[in-house]
Motif scaffolding. Structure first.
Motif, PDB file in Angstrom:
ATOM      1  N   GLY A 243      34.725  41.909  34.273  1.00 10.97           N
ATOM      2  CA  GLY A 243      35.706  40.922  33.470  1.00 10.97           C
ATOM      3  C   GLY A 243      36.847  41.348  32.917  1.00 10.97           C
ATOM      4  O   GLY A 243      37.834  41.340  32.936  1.00 10.97           O
ATOM      5  N   VAL A 244      36.672  42.885  32.380  1.00  5.11           N
ATOM      6  CA  VAL A 244      37.700  43.716  31.992  1.00  5.11           C
ATOM      7  C   VAL A 244      38.421  44.315  33.063  1.00  5.11           C
ATOM      8  O   VAL A 244      39.832  43.987  33.136  1.00  5.11           O
ATOM      9  CB  VAL A 244      37.089  45.079  31.329  1.00  5.11           C
ATOM     10  CG1 VAL A 244      38.419  45.834  30.830  1.00  5.11           C
ATOM     11  CG2 VAL A 244      36.229  44.621  29.901  1.00  5.11           C
ATOM     12  N   LEU A 245      37.964  44.859  34.011  1.00  2.00           N
ATOM     13  CA  LEU A 245      38.642  45.305  35.279  1.00  2.00           C
ATOM     14  C   LEU A 245      39.466  44.477  36.073  1.00  2.00           C
ATOM     15  O   LEU A 245      40.870  44.740  36.421  1.00  2.00           O
ATOM     16  CB  LEU A 245      37.713  45.865  36.483  1.00  2.00           C
ATOM     17  CG  LEU A 245      37.214  47.463  36.025  1.00  2.00           C
ATOM     18  CD1 LEU A 245      36.402  47.959  37.261  1.00  2.00           C
ATOM     19  CD2 LEU A 245      38.078  48.232  35.528  1.00  2.00           C
ATOM     20  N   SER A 246      38.995  43.163  35.920  1.00  2.00           N
ATOM     21  CA  SER A 246      39.794  42.190  36.727  1.00  2.00           C
ATOM     22  C   SER A 246      41.234  41.912  36.112  1.00  2.00           C
ATOM     23  O   SER A 246      42.040  41.127  36.798  1.00  2.00           O
ATOM     24  CB  SER A 246      38.866  40.595  36.977  1.00  2.00           C
ATOM     25  OG  SER A 246      38.621  40.219  35.819  1.00  2.00           O
TER      26      SER A 246
ATOM     27  N   THR B 138      44.849  50.509  30.237  1.00  2.00           N
ATOM     28  CA  THR B 138      46.043  51.513  30.783  1.00  2.00           C
ATOM     29  C   THR B 138      46.150  52.376  29.715  1.00  2.00           C
ATOM     30  O   THR B 138      46.624  53.467  29.942  1.00  2.00           O
ATOM     31  CB  THR B 138      47.088  50.558  31.108  1.00  2.00           C
ATOM     32  OG1 THR B 138      47.417  49.798  30.079  1.00  2.00           O
ATOM     33  CG2 THR B 138      47.122  49.976  32.309  1.00  2.00           C
ATOM     34  N   ALA B 139      45.832  52.395  28.645  1.00  2.00           N
ATOM     35  CA  ALA B 139      46.149  53.191  27.120  1.00  2.00           C
ATOM     36  C   ALA B 139      45.418  54.359  27.634  1.00  2.00           C
ATOM     37  O   ALA B 139      46.273  55.369  27.018  1.00  2.00           O
ATOM     38  CB  ALA B 139      45.895  52.410  26.094  1.00  2.00           C
ATOM     39  N   LEU B 140      44.270  54.525  27.832  1.00  2.00           N
ATOM     40  CA  LEU B 140      43.558  55.943  27.780  1.00  2.00           C
ATOM     41  C   LEU B 140      43.601  56.389  29.362  1.00  2.00           C
ATOM     42  O   LEU B 140      43.783  55.622  30.286  1.00  2.00           O
ATOM     43  CB  LEU B 140      42.147  55.671  27.313  1.00  2.00           C
ATOM     44  CG  LEU B 140      41.834  55.063  25.851  1.00  2.00           C
ATOM     45  CD1 LEU B 140      40.432  54.843  25.446  1.00  2.00           C
ATOM     46  CD2 LEU B 140      42.493  56.214  25.098  1.00  2.00           C
ATOM     47  N   ASN B 141      43.007  57.663  29.638  1.00  2.00           N
ATOM     48  CA  ASN B 141      42.945  58.003  30.808  1.00  2.00           C
ATOM     49  C   ASN B 141      41.711  57.277  31.393  1.00  2.00           C
ATOM     50  O   ASN B 141      40.765  56.758  30.949  1.00  2.00           O
ATOM     51  CB  ASN B 141      42.875  59.437  31.090  1.00  2.00           C
ATOM     52  CG  ASN B 141      41.597  60.072  30.597  1.00  2.00           C
ATOM     53  OD1 ASN B 141      40.649  59.525  31.093  1.00  2.00           O
ATOM     54  ND2 ASN B 141      41.613  61.353  30.170  1.00  2.00           N
ATOM     55  N   PRO B 142      41.441  57.095  32.786  1.00  2.00           N
ATOM     56  CA  PRO B 142      40.590  56.049  33.505  1.00  2.00           C
ATOM     57  C   PRO B 142      39.109  56.696  33.134  1.00  2.00           C
ATOM     58  O   PRO B 142      38.318  55.716  32.975  1.00  2.00           O
ATOM     59  CB  PRO B 142      40.810  56.235  34.801  1.00  2.00           C
ATOM     60  CG  PRO B 142      42.177  56.905  35.294  1.00  2.00           C
ATOM     61  CD  PRO B 142      42.404  57.619  33.824  1.00  2.00           C
TER      62      PRO B 142
ATOM     63  N   ALA C 276      36.404  54.218  31.080  1.00  2.00           N
ATOM     64  CA  ALA C 276      35.057  53.970  31.918  1.00  2.00           C
ATOM     65  C   ALA C 276      33.951  54.392  30.626  1.00  2.00           C
ATOM     66  O   ALA C 276      33.074  53.500  30.884  1.00  2.00           O
ATOM     67  CB  ALA C 276      34.856  54.853  33.148  1.00  2.00           C
ATOM     68  N   GLU C 277      34.083  55.467  29.911  1.00  2.00           N
ATOM     69  CA  GLU C 277      33.068  55.829  29.056  1.00  2.00           C
ATOM     70  C   GLU C 277      32.949  54.764  27.997  1.00  2.00           C
ATOM     71  O   GLU C 277      31.707  54.562  27.612  1.00  2.00           O
ATOM     72  CB  GLU C 277      33.600  57.115  28.275  1.00  2.00           C
ATOM     73  CG  GLU C 277      32.952  58.248  28.985  1.00  2.00           C
ATOM     74  CD  GLU C 277      33.007  59.779  28.240  1.00  2.00           C
ATOM     75  OE1 GLU C 277      34.027  60.235  28.710  1.00  2.00           O
ATOM     76  OE2 GLU C 277      32.901  59.791  27.064  1.00  2.00           O
ATOM     77  N   PHE C 278      34.025  54.216  27.556  1.00  2.00           N
ATOM     78  CA  PHE C 278      34.171  53.235  26.480  1.00  2.00           C
ATOM     79  C   PHE C 278      33.269  51.925  26.953  1.00  2.00           C
ATOM     80  O   PHE C 278      32.793  51.151  26.235  1.00  2.00           O
ATOM     81  CB  PHE C 278      35.517  52.843  26.071  1.00  2.00           C
ATOM     82  CG  PHE C 278      36.088  53.654  25.070  1.00  2.00           C
ATOM     83  CD1 PHE C 278      35.358  53.535  23.654  1.00  2.00           C
ATOM     84  CD2 PHE C 278      37.168  54.431  25.090  1.00  2.00           C
ATOM     85  CE1 PHE C 278      35.806  54.477  22.739  1.00  2.00           C
ATOM     86  CE2 PHE C 278      37.875  55.166  24.293  1.00  2.00           C
ATOM     87  CZ  PHE C 278      37.059  55.235  22.907  1.00  2.00           C
TER      88      PHE C 278
END
Lengths: 437, 437
Positions: free
Chosen positions: A36-39, A15-19, A23-25
């Motif tokens: 695993g992250v998204l969930s 939530t910290a950065l823009n979506p 996604a780039e990271f």
């Protein structure tokens, strides 16, 4: 963070950065790790990040992960993207996910699925801000904050009657300007004279409207003028890009891929290229039969043979130039088949100019190859005629096909290539016969 | 109405419908008559209608009518359109109008004029909503209604510091959703992690950002991160269309017109086509010299001559297909030169498949033309080799040019055409020599 299964930190990362940046990271992660992250992120936000993943990763995640968790994510995707993605999954998985979607979202998928590809219906989203004309500005704002999380855009707010028929439009900008007078009714603000698209309208024609009038979005209505969806500016950019890419591919004699070059199956790629290559090969075969007719002269004047490829390719190049200019002008709407006489005039002049220019170089070549002064003349004269024919046939055939309601990019190319190949030989041989006797 | 000089009715005509529709209704009028109508409508509205006129009419009106009245209209145009139009007037008229503009508008024109063509600066508009981070939602709305008539868009509201440096962004949608809590400060709403373009960035790279991230607009900053302008979605659609049209034109061997086909001067059109036609002609000349080397065999085996155009054009077609697919994939960002080994694999397979397919038809043709069973083999073997070469050279050359930082669409075409023409002859003659002895 993943190894530690640190829920809080993962949620914060999401939530910290823009979506788009998030996604780039995540580009370096495997699909399993990315999920695993998204969930750990709330589904609305997860869907936003998911939309910026590349297409292969999207399909991998949708295909491979726990169906119930995936369905939660899918429910949050914009309706048009959701349909596109579900269509690409294998049928079993798609119906498994569909069954897990909330009723509204499921119905929407089924509805969007029912529109033919290439129509406005197939690219629209059904999530559109609907307001009633008796609403005051204040009521409209309240209603919008309620609806806003389900909406892709609130830059235009559409006013509908009880039967959902489109009555008018208020822009987000108008609404903000009117906030000083919160009791004004929308019926006093709305414009009733607005552009709309019909669900079965060709997507290219919709894109042209949006482009011509610089709209952010266009409402889509059915045959009863019922508001069924909206097409936004980003879908329009996609349509413009796809249509122009398709034109470029058709001009090179390839049936439009409609998929990424690296992703399309080799069987499909072979078919889309092989079909046209065969058609072009068969038309070019006639050059061999045409040459056979002149075999007598060819044996007598050996030097003529040497220049055949040069003559044929010059005719092809000049036809190709004219055809491409006319086809790109038709696609952008600068030109219509009604302008054919203006185009004919221009190409007549171009044929003389360009043909004249190349004739001069042709005369120099003739000097090296032809045995007599008279024979030198064959080369420049042939080139002048073939370039003129290239300019005229190359420009007129696409206009003719457009007049007949056929796609000029698709139809013109094999015809022009065939005509130029054969006429190149015929003109060359006849000029030679006339001059050399 | 015009004949009666009925001011009230003309004014009403100008405001009743949306500007696009009004402009359509005026299509039948002469430029003088159109201006006769517009001059009765208030300048802001007149400017909106004027923007929908076609380009020739816009120039005619700006060139021909009373300078002071025209300057009033010009002052109301969006800054980016204003600059583009002034650049197309003759220099005297442009400076006459410029002198009559209000100071702010005049400065803006001079500023936009100073950015090089093809950069973000040259397509941006300077009219952008600027807010301060200490503003509350209520103050922001008040400020916006004040600014709004000068703004092209209020879909993104940019937050700047005292030095105009870009700090963050709030979307119009967020602002509407936050109206329930009018005392929240913008600093609490704004996103600070946002995309921006730099003034001297290439317009194509800006368009790709907007397209990739589905933005409505992107802020443009200078080297000190000062907010200098905004590029909106409609400018981006124009860039996408223009860049793809330019690629298609370059693929056909035409220097991009950058003007409408019917409007470009014939001298300029001749140059843009003639230059490449000459280059292609000169490369094709080498086919004649190549053939001359094999004159002995040509005299001995007359039937070989008849198939020369077929062989050469098949090589050209297969090269053209591969090159166009790779160039369109590069332009849309699906492919990068780093993927060359994947492309090489695919094109190797395609070359075998397509070459194999055409060889079968080639064998049938060989049957009609070749005198012995052994000789028939020459045709399919040549076709297999030339199609394989076409697929590989056609796909690798654009990737190579892209790797070297050159425009693949511009550079690849004459090289591929030249290579395919000459190699077609060389392969054919050598295969024939090897088989026929």
């Amino acid at each position: 963070m993943l190894a530690m299964r640190d829920h809080d930190q993962l949620e914060q990362f999401g939530t910290a950065l823009n979506p788009a940046r998030t996604a780039e990271f995540m580009e370096g992660l495997s699909s399993d790790e990315a999920w695993g992250v998204l969930s750990h992120v709330e589904p609305g936000r997860a869907a936003e990040i998911f939309l910026y993943f590349d297409h292969d990763r999207q399909i991998e995640i949708l295909s491979g992960q726990n169906a119930e968790e995936i369905a939660e994510l899918v429910a949050e995707l914009p309706a048009d993207d959701r349909v596109d993605l579900l269509q690409e999954l294998d049928a079993d998985r798609a119906s498994e996910l569909l069954a897990l979607l909330p009723t509204n979202e499921r119905r929407e998928v089924q509805r969007l699925n029912s529109y033919a590809e290439g129509t406005a219906g197939s690219i629209m989203t059904t999530e559109v801000a609907r307001l009633r004309q008796h609403f005051s500005v204040r009521e409209a704002v309240d209603e919008l904050s309620r609806q806003s999380e389900h909406l892709e855009t609130i830059y235009y707010l559409y006013i509908v009657d009880v039967d959902d028929r489109l009555l008018g439009v208020v822009s987000g900008r108008q609404l903000i300007s009117a906030l000083g007078k919160p009791n004004i009714r929308l019926s006093d603000l709305m414009a009733t004279d607005m552009l709309s698209a019909s669900v079965d309208e060709d997507r290219e024609s919709v894109a042209q409207k949006v482009e011509r009038f610089d709209l952010l979005a266009i409402p889509v209505v059915d045959s009863n003028r019922k508001l069924v969806g909206i097409i936004t500016h980003d879908d329009v950019i996609d349509v413009v890009r796809e249509e122009l890419e398709e034109d470029a591919q058709m001009l090179a004699g390839v049936t439009p891929l409609r998929e990424d070059y690296l992703r399309i199956g080799l069987a499909s790629l072979s078919w889309k290229r092989g079909m046209w290559l065969t058609i072009l090969f068969v038309t070019a075969m006639f050059t061999a039969f045409a040459l056979k007719n002149y075999q007598g002269s060819l044996e007598k004047y050996q030097w003529i043979v040497l220049l055949i490829p040069l003559i044929v390719s010059t005719g092809g190049n000049s036809g190709n130039q004219a055809a491409t200019l006319v086809i790109t002008a038709l696609a952008s709407g600068e030109l219509s088949h009604r302008d054919w006489h203006k185009v004919l005039m221009r190409e007549g002049v171009m044929g003389l100019t360009l043909g004249g220019l190349l004739s001069i170089i042709g005369a120099i070549i003739g000097f090296f190859f032809a045995p007599t002064w008279m024979a030198i003349l064959v080369v420049p004269l042939t080139i002048l005629l073939i370039v003129m024919l290239g300019c005229i046939a190359g420009s007129m055939l696409p206009l003719l096909f457009s007049r007949l309601g056929l796609d000029p990019a698709l139809m013109a190319n094999p015809f022009i290539a065939g005509i130029m190949d054969i006429m190149g030989i015929v003109i060359y041989m006849n000029v030679a016969a006339a001059i050399l006797g």
